[in-house]
Scaffold this motif. Structure first.
Motif, short mmCIF file in Angstrom:
data_model
loop_
_atom_site.label_atom_id
_atom_site.label_comp_id
_atom_site.label_asym_id
_atom_site.label_seq_id
_atom_site.Cartn_x
_atom_site.Cartn_y
_atom_site.Cartn_z
N UNK A 344 11.91 19.42 -10.22
CA UNK A 344 11.27 20.18 -11.37
C UNK A 344 11.19 19.49 -12.53
N UNK A 345 10.28 19.80 -13.32
CA UNK A 345 9.82 19.32 -14.56
C UNK A 345 10.77 19.52 -15.67
N UNK A 346 11.51 20.70 -15.85
CA UNK A 346 12.53 21.06 -16.58
C UNK A 346 13.84 21.47 -15.68
N UNK A 347 14.94 21.13 -16.25
CA UNK A 347 16.05 21.58 -15.45
C UNK A 347 16.02 22.94 -15.09
N UNK A 348 16.65 23.25 -13.92
CA UNK A 348 16.92 24.81 -13.60
C UNK A 348 18.42 24.80 -13.45
N UNK A 349 18.75 26.32 -13.11
CA UNK A 349 19.97 26.52 -12.73
C UNK A 349 20.48 26.47 -11.46
N UNK A 350 20.15 25.37 -10.90
CA UNK A 350 20.33 25.10 -9.52
C UNK A 350 21.93 25.13 -9.11
N UNK A 351 22.16 26.04 -8.18
CA UNK A 351 23.65 26.10 -7.79
C UNK A 351 24.03 25.13 -7.16
N UNK A 352 25.46 24.50 -7.51
CA UNK A 352 25.90 23.40 -6.59
C UNK A 352 26.51 24.05 -5.19
N UNK A 353 26.72 23.15 -4.28
CA UNK A 353 27.28 23.65 -2.95
C UNK A 353 28.53 24.36 -3.03
N UNK A 354 29.50 24.15 -4.14
CA UNK A 354 30.71 24.91 -4.42
C UNK A 354 30.26 26.47 -4.70
N UNK A 355 29.13 26.59 -5.13
CA UNK A 355 28.77 28.06 -5.24
C UNK A 355 28.26 28.95 -4.37
#
Length: 581
Positions: A344-355
């Motif tokens: 992504x051009x700007x950071x997103x709220x990508x959930x980690x695998x722990x989520x």
């Protein structure tokens, strides 16, 4: 505002609604755009004239241009005499307008002949990009589609101008004959694509047979930067394409999500996919025209098409035709094209695998049960099942029951009674699609598309999916948000039921509603390669707009569908939200 802040605002908006705002769309109501759907005989490429479904008299239909952060009403007239129609806004989330997604077996009754329906479309800030609209009934989308562009409030990349390259394919038979054959017992196959079209025109060859039809022209000027918006509006064709003399393309958007610049010399565009690339035109071109060459991939035969990148004077217009032979040596199908490269051009709220709360496995298999059908976790979803749209049935509580999470957890995520995949609001799920050998051992490649919201695309591979190994491939980087990605095949045949190819997505469940997840090859959709997902519990799904406000949506041809003698009554979701702020 970030993409996910905007999506959260959209979700919170319907929670804030005190009461639905129902309005009569009489002569004082003026829609922002009007689409009229007709059935007419037209000639495409070198084929004989045949019946097609057109939008405002053309294929592709007119370009629709929206601005992010705004709400629009688009009126769709069904001017056909014998066929239903809907319109789907491919890639846009209809989270707050549940009856505007345009899926006739899932979220709305289709528009009857001689009726019209007003679609409410709200585009959150952060969803500017390249989309398209198309009918979601039968095989109509082979011609009934058109570009939909959502403009930015602030454009993140510089370019001098932009051009749309809308890719379609066409077939020897008309859409009704093809549809009848696909659901026939036994199967009567549609045949391979007879031509690849760019912006409605195209010549080239199909299985070695030449077609000398005129080509579309993309006019450019030397020494400038153009944003080329490629839209995969094909029914079947998975296109490999490149531009003669222009080997440097910079991908900046995929499926409506901006990405960091990624260099490539060619593109692969499947049905339903969209890419924006920056093309820096030559400062001193050595010729006035260059060919854009497109070829089908992952099919038993090759269909080839062309368009023209034109540096010459655009007036007076010239007619251009395909070359006698191939101009470019396009690569074979690149399995995993741009996988693990788009960020992504700007950071997103990508959930980690722990989520991740759970993993849903969706297994694809072709079977012959008299008819040839596609099964997902052992069940197909075709236009005759259910007998009314799923969301309508849930509201009326008269047919399929609300899906059971308990049953779903025992069946890889699918409730076999309702044939739906339930999900809870707030959970993060990984969806792993598995490609398996057909009863006959054959394998196909499939572009899978999700309605409702975009997912983080985690990549693809062969063998057994290993979540830990795959997570390590990202190495601290974020995957791109997508809505259509490829489930590849790693061979042309394998054992019956043998897994050979996976694709993984991560989805944060935020939009209550009933959404489709399906292969975007029209033939495969008609043969059952579709799934339905119910996001949220009964209260969250059905109380978005409670009864009695929804009554007009619950009946085929109900009072939300206008005609010559009756103005429709529509629920205004976003007007209501604005009035309560």
């Amino acid at each position: 505002m970030s993409y996910f802040s905007a999506l959260l605002l959209s979700v919170l908006s319907w929670l804030s609604v005190a009461a639905a705002n129902t309005q009569c769309h009489d002569e004082s109501f003026v829609p922002d755009a009007v689409l009229r759907v007709t059935q007419q005989n037209i000639t495409q490429s070198c084929l004989a004239s045949k019946s097609n479904v057109l939008i405002n008299g053309t294929s592709p239909g007119p370009e629709l241009r929206l601005l992010e952060g705004q709400t629009y009403w688009i009126r769709v007239y069904n001017d056909m005499t014998a066929n239903n129609v809907t319109m789907h806004w491919h890639g846009l989330s209809m989270a707050v307008s549940p009856f505007s997604d345009g899926t006739p077996s899932v979220s709305q009754w289709p528009i009857p002949p001689a009726h019209f329906f007003d679609y409410e479309i709200h585009v959150p800030v952060g969803m500017a990009g390249t989309y398209f609209y198309h009918s979601h009934v039968g095989f109509q989308a082979v011609s009934a589609s058109g570009p939909l562009i959502v403009d930015d409030i602030h454009v993140p990349y510089y370019y001098d101008d932009e051009k749309i390259i809308f890719i379609q394919d066409t077939f020897t038979n008309d859409f009704e004959t093809i549809e009848e054959g696909l659901v026939h017992n036994p199967l009567v196959w549609s045949g391979e694509a007879a031509a690849i079209l760019v912006n409605g025109k195209g010549g080239g060859s199909a299985n070695g047979t030449a077609c000398n039809a005129s080509l579309s022209v993309i006019d450019v000027e030397p020494g400038k930067t153009y944003r080329l918006r490629f839209i995969g509006g094909t029914a079947l064709t998975f296109s490999s394409l490149a531009i003669e003399g222009h080997s440097s393309l910079e991908v900046i958007e995929a499926d409506g999500s901006y990405t960091q610049k990624t260099n490539t010399s060619y593109l692969q565009v499947a049905a339903g996919q969209r890419y924006s690339v920056l093309l820096h035109t030559l400062p001193n071109p050595t010729q006035s025209t260059y060919y854009i060459q497109l070829e089908s991939r992952e099919r038993p035969t090759i269909t080839r098409g062309f368009a023209i990148l034109n540096y010459g004077a655009s007036s007076p217009p010239s007619t251009f035709y395909p070359p006698p032979n191939s101009i470019l040596s396009l690569p074979n199908s690149t399995i995993g094209f741009l996988d693990y490269q788009l960020h992504p051009l700007n950071p997103t709220s990508f959930p980690p695998s722990s989520a991740v709360s759970r993993t849903v496995t969706l297994t694809v298999h072709q079977a012959v049960r008299g008819m040839t059908i596609w099964l997902e976790n052992h069940y197909p979803w075709v236009e005759t099942f259910p007998t009314e749209p799923y969301l309508i049935s849930l509201y009326k509580d008269d047919g399929i029951e609300f899906p059971s999470m308990e049953r779903a957890l025992q069946n890889s995520g699918l409730d076999p009674v309702s044939r739906a995949f339930p999900a809870e609001i707030g959970e993060v799920i990984d969806i792993v699609l598995l490609n398996t050998g057909a009863d006959s051992g054959g394998l196909d490649a499939h572009p899978w598309h999700a309605h409702g919201r975009h997912f983080w695309d985690l990549g693809s591979g062969n063998g057994t999916y290993d979540a830990v190994e795959n997570e390590a491939k990202w190495n601290g980087k974020q995957p791109a948000l997508r809505d259509t990605t490829m489930l590849y095949r790693y061979g042309t045949s394998t054992g019956n039921g043998t897994v050979q190819g996976w694709r993984a997505w991560r989805l944060e469940v935020t939009e209550p509603g009933v959404w489709m997840v399906h292969c975007h090859i029209l033939q495969h959709m008609l043969m059952g390669m579709q799934t339905v997902w119910v996001m949220g519990n009964e209260t969250e799904v059905l109380d978005k707009v409670p009864r009695p406000e929804v009554e007009g949506y619950l009946t085929y041809g109900g009072d939300v569908y206008g005609n010559e003698s009756h103005w429709p009554t529509a629920v205004h979701y976003f007007d209501t939200w604005a009035e309560n702020q």
